[in-house]
Design a protein around this motif. Structure first.
Motif, PDB file in Angstrom:
ATOM      1  N   CYS A  64       0.835  -1.208   0.000  1.00 27.14           N
ATOM      2  CA  CYS A  64       0.000   0.000   0.000  1.00 27.14           C
ATOM      3  C   CYS A  64       0.868   1.256   0.000  1.00 27.14           C
ATOM      4  CB  CYS A  64      -0.930   0.001   1.206  1.00 27.14           C
ATOM      5  SG  CYS A  64      -2.268  -1.189   1.085  1.00 27.14           S
ATOM      6  N   PHE A  65       1.914   1.268   0.818  1.00 31.09           N
ATOM      7  CA  PHE A  65       2.795   2.426   0.841  1.00 31.09           C
ATOM      8  C   PHE A  65       3.600   2.544  -0.446  1.00 31.09           C
ATOM      9  CE2 PHE A  65       2.326   2.234   5.520  1.00 31.09           C
ATOM     10  CZ  PHE A  65       1.876   3.541   5.689  1.00 31.09           C
ATOM     11  N   ARG A  66       4.022   1.430  -0.970  1.00 30.23           N
ATOM     12  CA  ARG A  66       4.827   1.431  -2.200  1.00 30.23           C
ATOM     13  C   ARG A  66       4.016   1.941  -3.388  1.00 30.23           C
ATOM     14  NH1 ARG A  66       6.500  -3.709  -5.255  1.00 30.23           N
ATOM     15  NH2 ARG A  66       7.717  -2.816  -6.920  1.00 30.23           N
ATOM     16  N   ASN A  67       2.754   1.539  -3.456  1.00 30.70           N
ATOM     17  CA  ASN A  67       1.892   1.958  -4.562  1.00 30.70           C
ATOM     18  C   ASN A  67       1.116   3.232  -4.252  1.00 30.70           C
ATOM     19  OD1 ASN A  67       2.677  -0.271  -6.073  1.00 30.70           O
ATOM     20  ND2 ASN A  67       1.102  -1.550  -5.141  1.00 30.70           N
ATOM     21  N   LYS A  68       1.422   3.835  -3.103  1.00 33.60           N
ATOM     22  CA  LYS A  68       0.814   5.100  -2.677  1.00 33.60           C
ATOM     23  C   LYS A  68      -0.706   5.022  -2.551  1.00 33.60           C
ATOM     24  CE  LYS A  68       4.525   7.801  -4.351  1.00 33.60           C
ATOM     25  NZ  LYS A  68       5.577   8.079  -4.097  1.00 33.60           N
ATOM     26  N   PHE A  69      -1.192   3.878  -2.035  1.00 32.65           N
ATOM     27  CA  PHE A  69      -2.606   3.790  -1.706  1.00 32.65           C
ATOM     28  C   PHE A  69      -2.848   4.572  -0.430  1.00 32.65           C
ATOM     29  CE2 PHE A  69      -2.439  -0.464  -3.934  1.00 32.65           C
ATOM     30  CZ  PHE A  69      -3.090   0.002  -5.057  1.00 32.65           C
ATOM     31  N   PHE A  70      -4.052   5.066  -0.297  1.00 33.29           N
ATOM     32  CA  PHE A  70      -4.400   5.840   0.892  1.00 33.29           C
ATOM     33  C   PHE A  70      -4.800   4.907   2.024  1.00 33.29           C
ATOM     34  CE2 PHE A  70      -7.663   7.961   3.476  1.00 33.29           C
ATOM     35  CZ  PHE A  70      -6.856   8.943   4.034  1.00 33.29           C
ATOM     36  N   ILE A  71      -4.092   5.007   3.126  1.00 34.07           N
ATOM     37  CA  ILE A  71      -4.462   4.274   4.338  1.00 34.07           C
ATOM     38  C   ILE A  71      -4.849   5.322   5.372  1.00 34.07           C
ATOM     39  CG2 ILE A  71      -3.677   2.757   6.180  1.00 34.07           C
ATOM     40  CD1 ILE A  71      -1.674   1.585   4.259  1.00 34.07           C
ATOM     41  N   PRO A  72      -6.093   5.349   5.797  1.00 34.90           N
ATOM     42  CA  PRO A  72      -6.507   6.370   6.767  1.00 34.90           C
ATOM     43  C   PRO A  72      -5.856   6.113   8.131  1.00 34.90           C
ATOM     44  CG  PRO A  72      -8.311   4.870   6.293  1.00 34.90           C
ATOM     45  CD  PRO A  72      -7.179   4.498   5.384  1.00 34.90           C
ATOM     46  N   TYR A  73      -4.948   6.976   8.508  1.00 38.98           N
ATOM     47  CA  TYR A  73      -4.188   6.790   9.741  1.00 38.98           C
ATOM     48  C   TYR A  73      -5.077   6.870  10.976  1.00 38.98           C
ATOM     49  CZ  TYR A  73      -0.173   7.446   6.734  1.00 38.98           C
ATOM     50  OH  TYR A  73       0.738   7.320   5.740  1.00 38.98           O
ATOM     51  N   TYR A  74      -6.044   7.745  10.937  1.00 38.23           N
ATOM     52  CA  TYR A  74      -6.909   7.928  12.106  1.00 38.23           C
ATOM     53  C   TYR A  74      -7.705   6.652  12.401  1.00 38.23           C
ATOM     54  CZ  TYR A  74     -10.253  10.099  15.254  1.00 38.23           C
ATOM     55  OH  TYR A  74     -11.030  10.394  16.338  1.00 38.23           O
ATOM     56  N   SER A  75      -8.313   6.068  11.387  1.00 34.10           N
ATOM     57  CA  SER A  75      -9.102   4.856  11.621  1.00 34.10           C
ATOM     58  C   SER A  75      -8.198   3.669  11.939  1.00 34.10           C
ATOM     59  CB  SER A  75      -9.988   4.544  10.417  1.00 34.10           C
ATOM     60  OG  SER A  75      -9.198   4.265   9.295  1.00 34.10           O
ATOM     61  N   THR A  76      -6.993   3.642  11.360  1.00 35.39           N
ATOM     62  CA  THR A  76      -6.041   2.581  11.688  1.00 35.39           C
ATOM     63  C   THR A  76      -5.655   2.672  13.155  1.00 35.39           C
ATOM     64  OG1 THR A  76      -5.187   2.654   9.433  1.00 35.39           O
ATOM     65  CG2 THR A  76      -3.826   1.558  11.078  1.00 35.39           C
ATOM     66  N   PHE A  77      -5.390   3.884  13.616  1.00 34.57           N
ATOM     67  CA  PHE A  77      -5.061   4.083  15.021  1.00 34.57           C
ATOM     68  C   PHE A  77      -6.222   3.667  15.925  1.00 34.57           C
ATOM     69  CE2 PHE A  77      -5.260   6.834  18.772  1.00 34.57           C
ATOM     70  CZ  PHE A  77      -4.108   6.415  19.413  1.00 34.57           C
ATOM     71  N   LEU A  78      -7.437   4.041  15.573  1.00 27.63           N
ATOM     72  CA  LEU A  78      -8.600   3.656  16.376  1.00 27.63           C
ATOM     73  C   LEU A  78      -8.761   2.136  16.417  1.00 27.63           C
ATOM     74  CD1 LEU A  78     -11.357   6.231  15.399  1.00 27.63           C
ATOM     75  CD2 LEU A  78     -10.221   5.969  17.597  1.00 27.63           C
ATOM     76  N   PHE A  79      -8.621   1.497  15.265  1.00 27.71           N
ATOM     77  CA  PHE A  79      -8.800   0.051  15.201  1.00 27.71           C
ATOM     78  C   PHE A  79      -7.721  -0.673  16.001  1.00 27.71           C
ATOM     79  CE2 PHE A  79      -8.423  -4.091  13.036  1.00 27.71           C
ATOM     80  CZ  PHE A  79      -9.701  -4.553  13.302  1.00 27.71           C
ATOM     81  N   LEU A  80      -6.472  -0.247  15.888  1.00 30.21           N
ATOM     82  CA  LEU A  80      -5.395  -0.875  16.656  1.00 30.21           C
ATOM     83  C   LEU A  80      -5.558  -0.619  18.153  1.00 30.21           C
ATOM     84  CD1 LEU A  80      -2.331  -0.227  14.355  1.00 30.21           C
ATOM     85  CD2 LEU A  80      -3.569  -2.366  14.692  1.00 30.21           C
ATOM     86  N   SER A  81      -6.036   0.556  18.518  1.00 36.01           N
ATOM     87  CA  SER A  81      -6.301   0.845  19.933  1.00 36.01           C
ATOM     88  C   SER A  81      -7.412  -0.054  20.465  1.00 36.01           C
ATOM     89  CB  SER A  81      -6.694   2.309  20.112  1.00 36.01           C
ATOM     90  OG  SER A  81      -5.678   3.141  19.692  1.00 36.01           O
ATOM     91  N   PHE A  82      -8.433  -0.255  19.653  1.00 39.26           N
ATOM     92  CA  PHE A  82      -9.539  -1.133  20.041  1.00 39.26           C
ATOM     93  C   PHE A  82      -9.048  -2.572  20.235  1.00 39.26           C
ATOM     94  CE2 PHE A  82     -13.100  -3.888  18.569  1.00 39.26           C
ATOM     95  CZ  PHE A  82     -13.943  -3.685  19.651  1.00 39.26           C
TER      96      PHE A  82
END
Length: 102
Positions: A64-82
């Protein structure tokens, strides 16, 4: 701001479903998955399988980072916190509670 609201909605939906069905989901895990995991004997094959299961998400994120796909950091942080909260609730807090009762 619109991306944050858009990426937070799936997290809130998952959280809502978890709150509604927590006892049932944990019971299904205890009934179906935990007996399988308690009988696992670690050898080279199981180590390779677990290694591959850990590498796949890391490789996907790398792509995803290599192909410059958008990963929403805020929701990733929320999901990992959960997920961290769930792990702490069922693994650490119950272990500490049982230790203090002894």
């Amino acid at each position: 701001m619109k991306n944050i609201v858009k990426s937070t909605f799936p997290f809130l939906f998952i959280l809502f479903v978890w709150v509604l069905f927590e006892d049932k989901l944990v019971g299904m895990f205890d009934k179906n998955i935990l007996p399988f995991l308690s009988n696992v004997e670690f050898n080279i094959i199981s180590t390779v399988v677990f290694f591959l299961l850990m590498i796949f998400p890391a490789y996907t994120i790398y792509q995803c980072f290599r192909n410059k796909f958008f990963i929403p950091y805020y929701s990733t942080f929320l999901f990992l916190s959960f997920l961290s909260f769930i792990y702490a609730k069922y693994r650490l807090w119950e272990t500490i509670f049982l230790y203090l009762q002894l």
